[in-house]
Scaffold this motif. Sequence first.
Motif, PDB file in Angstrom:
ATOM      1  N   LYS A   6       0.865  -1.099  -0.248  1.00 56.94           N
ATOM      2  CA  LYS A   6      -0.054   0.046   0.009  1.00 56.94           C
ATOM      3  C   LYS A   6       0.821   1.386  -0.039  1.00 56.94           C
ATOM      4  CE  LYS A   6      -3.963  -1.922   2.263  1.00 56.94           C
ATOM      5  NZ  LYS A   6      -4.940  -1.744   3.498  1.00 56.94           N
ATOM      6  N   GLU A   7       1.950   1.303   0.575  1.00 53.26           N
ATOM      7  CA  GLU A   7       2.842   2.348   0.781  1.00 53.26           C
ATOM      8  C   GLU A   7       3.664   2.781  -0.458  1.00 53.26           C
ATOM      9  OE1 GLU A   7       6.851   0.340   2.595  1.00 53.26           O
ATOM     10  OE2 GLU A   7       5.419   1.076   4.045  1.00 53.26           O
ATOM     11  N   ARG A   8       3.657   1.910  -1.378  1.00 48.23           N
ATOM     12  CA  ARG A   8       4.149   2.303  -2.719  1.00 48.23           C
ATOM     13  C   ARG A   8       3.155   2.442  -3.909  1.00 48.23           C
ATOM     14  NH1 ARG A   8       9.065  -1.537  -4.191  1.00 48.23           N
ATOM     15  NH2 ARG A   8       9.300   0.243  -5.428  1.00 48.23           N
ATOM     16  N   ILE A   9       1.878   2.562  -3.547  1.00 45.29           N
ATOM     17  CA  ILE A   9       0.799   3.127  -4.717  1.00 45.29           C
ATOM     18  C   ILE A   9       0.876   4.593  -4.593  1.00 45.29           C
ATOM     19  CG2 ILE A   9      -1.439   3.066  -5.019  1.00 45.29           C
ATOM     20  CD1 ILE A   9      -1.626   0.587  -3.810  1.00 45.29           C
ATOM     21  N   SER A  10       1.327   4.935  -5.827  1.00 45.45           N
ATOM     22  CA  SER A  10       1.323   6.596  -6.004  1.00 45.45           C
ATOM     23  C   SER A  10       0.058   7.076  -6.457  1.00 45.45           C
ATOM     24  CB  SER A  10       2.402   6.742  -7.169  1.00 45.45           C
ATOM     25  OG  SER A  10       2.221   6.116  -8.371  1.00 45.45           O
ATOM     26  N   ARG A  11      -0.718   6.391  -7.443  1.00 42.40           N
ATOM     27  CA  ARG A  11      -1.891   6.696  -8.035  1.00 42.40           C
ATOM     28  C   ARG A  11      -3.089   5.481  -8.088  1.00 42.40           C
ATOM     29  NH1 ARG A  11      -0.536   8.491 -13.483  1.00 42.40           N
ATOM     30  NH2 ARG A  11       1.415   9.144 -12.912  1.00 42.40           N
ATOM     31  N   ASP A  12      -4.262   5.749  -7.262  1.00 42.04           N
ATOM     32  CA  ASP A  12      -5.121   4.600  -6.988  1.00 42.04           C
ATOM     33  C   ASP A  12      -6.322   5.108  -7.954  1.00 42.04           C
ATOM     34  OD1 ASP A  12      -6.540   2.753  -6.346  1.00 42.04           O
ATOM     35  OD2 ASP A  12      -6.798   3.310  -4.410  1.00 42.04           O
ATOM     36  N   TYR A  13      -6.775   4.165  -9.080  1.00 41.12           N
ATOM     37  CA  TYR A  13      -7.718   4.644 -10.037  1.00 41.12           C
ATOM     38  C   TYR A  13      -8.812   3.809  -9.693  1.00 41.12           C
ATOM     39  CZ  TYR A  13      -3.939   6.371 -12.832  1.00 41.12           C
ATOM     40  OH  TYR A  13      -2.927   7.114 -13.461  1.00 41.12           O
ATOM     41  N   THR A  14      -8.960   3.123  -8.436  1.00 44.77           N
ATOM     42  CA  THR A  14     -10.297   2.478  -8.063  1.00 44.77           C
ATOM     43  C   THR A  14     -10.861   3.207  -7.271  1.00 44.77           C
ATOM     44  OG1 THR A  14      -8.968   1.505  -6.007  1.00 44.77           O
ATOM     45  CG2 THR A  14      -9.184   0.235  -8.433  1.00 44.77           C
ATOM     46  N   ASN A  15     -12.332   2.985  -7.230  1.00 45.35           N
ATOM     47  CA  ASN A  15     -13.395   3.789  -6.359  1.00 45.35           C
ATOM     48  C   ASN A  15     -13.351   3.276  -4.922  1.00 45.35           C
ATOM     49  OD1 ASN A  15     -13.967   5.608  -8.358  1.00 45.35           O
ATOM     50  ND2 ASN A  15     -15.574   4.027  -9.227  1.00 45.35           N
ATOM     51  N   GLU A  16     -13.207   1.848  -4.704  1.00 41.96           N
ATOM     52  CA  GLU A  16     -13.064   1.018  -3.468  1.00 41.96           C
ATOM     53  C   GLU A  16     -12.009   0.212  -3.857  1.00 41.96           C
ATOM     54  OE1 GLU A  16     -16.693  -1.101  -2.391  1.00 41.96           O
ATOM     55  OE2 GLU A  16     -17.922  -0.068  -3.864  1.00 41.96           O
ATOM     56  N   HIS A  17     -11.312  -0.097  -2.552  1.00 45.41           N
ATOM     57  CA  HIS A  17     -10.075  -0.838  -2.470  1.00 45.41           C
ATOM     58  C   HIS A  17     -10.309  -2.303  -3.205  1.00 45.41           C
ATOM     59  CE1 HIS A  17      -7.827   2.117  -0.495  1.00 45.41           C
ATOM     60  NE2 HIS A  17      -8.820   2.204   0.522  1.00 45.41           N
ATOM     61  N   CYS A  18      -9.555  -2.801  -3.788  1.00 45.97           N
ATOM     62  CA  CYS A  18      -9.642  -4.229  -4.548  1.00 45.97           C
ATOM     63  C   CYS A  18     -10.750  -4.456  -5.404  1.00 45.97           C
ATOM     64  CB  CYS A  18      -9.452  -5.107  -3.516  1.00 45.97           C
ATOM     65  SG  CYS A  18      -7.928  -5.022  -2.196  1.00 45.97           S
ATOM     66  N   ILE A  19     -11.195  -3.338  -5.942  1.00 45.04           N
ATOM     67  CA  ILE A  19     -12.811  -3.834  -6.935  1.00 45.04           C
ATOM     68  C   ILE A  19     -12.486  -2.878  -8.263  1.00 45.04           C
ATOM     69  CG2 ILE A  19     -15.178  -3.430  -7.077  1.00 45.04           C
ATOM     70  CD1 ILE A  19     -15.450  -3.991  -4.168  1.00 45.04           C
ATOM     71  N   CYS A  20     -12.568  -3.590  -9.296  1.00 42.56           N
ATOM     72  CA  CYS A  20     -12.456  -2.990 -10.578  1.00 42.56           C
ATOM     73  C   CYS A  20     -13.439  -1.937 -10.982  1.00 42.56           C
ATOM     74  CB  CYS A  20     -12.346  -4.073 -11.795  1.00 42.56           C
ATOM     75  SG  CYS A  20     -12.377  -3.348 -13.341  1.00 42.56           S
ATOM     76  N   PRO A  21     -13.069  -0.680 -11.252  1.00 41.31           N
ATOM     77  CA  PRO A  21     -14.076   0.196 -11.328  1.00 41.31           C
ATOM     78  C   PRO A  21     -15.057   0.276 -12.762  1.00 41.31           C
ATOM     79  CG  PRO A  21     -11.915   1.211 -12.153  1.00 41.31           C
ATOM     80  CD  PRO A  21     -11.756  -0.114 -11.291  1.00 41.31           C
ATOM     81  N   GLU A  22     -14.455  -0.670 -13.571  1.00 37.51           N
ATOM     82  CA  GLU A  22     -15.291  -1.055 -14.773  1.00 37.51           C
ATOM     83  C   GLU A  22     -16.224  -2.130 -14.666  1.00 37.51           C
ATOM     84  OE1 GLU A  22     -13.013  -1.161 -18.366  1.00 37.51           O
ATOM     85  OE2 GLU A  22     -11.696   0.525 -17.689  1.00 37.51           O
ATOM     86  N   CYS A  23     -15.848  -3.467 -14.318  1.00 36.67           N
ATOM     87  CA  CYS A  23     -16.473  -4.226 -14.168  1.00 36.67           C
ATOM     88  C   CYS A  23     -16.987  -4.847 -12.802  1.00 36.67           C
ATOM     89  CB  CYS A  23     -15.866  -5.574 -14.953  1.00 36.67           C
ATOM     90  SG  CYS A  23     -14.341  -5.995 -14.024  1.00 36.67           S
ATOM     91  N   GLN A  24     -16.591  -4.139 -11.792  1.00 35.95           N
ATOM     92  CA  GLN A  24     -16.629  -4.304 -10.519  1.00 35.95           C
ATOM     93  C   GLN A  24     -16.551  -5.651  -9.836  1.00 35.95           C
ATOM     94  OE1 GLN A  24     -18.243  -1.787  -8.794  1.00 35.95           O
ATOM     95  NE2 GLN A  24     -17.957  -0.677 -10.499  1.00 35.95           N
TER      96      GLN A  24
END
Length: 49
Positions: A6-24
């Motif tokens: 988690k500490e190495r993530i610079s940009r997070d494109y998800t709305n919820e952690h560990c869930i794909c924003p496109e297909c859920q």
Amino acid sequence: MVKCFKERISRDYTNEHCICPECQAVFARETLVRGTPAYKIIGGKAYMK
């Protein structure tokens, strides 16, 4: 990729952690790796460009 700290993530494109924003679909689960919070990627669920 098997794990992502988690500490190495610079940009997070998800709305919820560990869930794909496109297909859920759930593509990872939260865990501790050597005492550090990380996401463990579920095999075949995520692809890297």
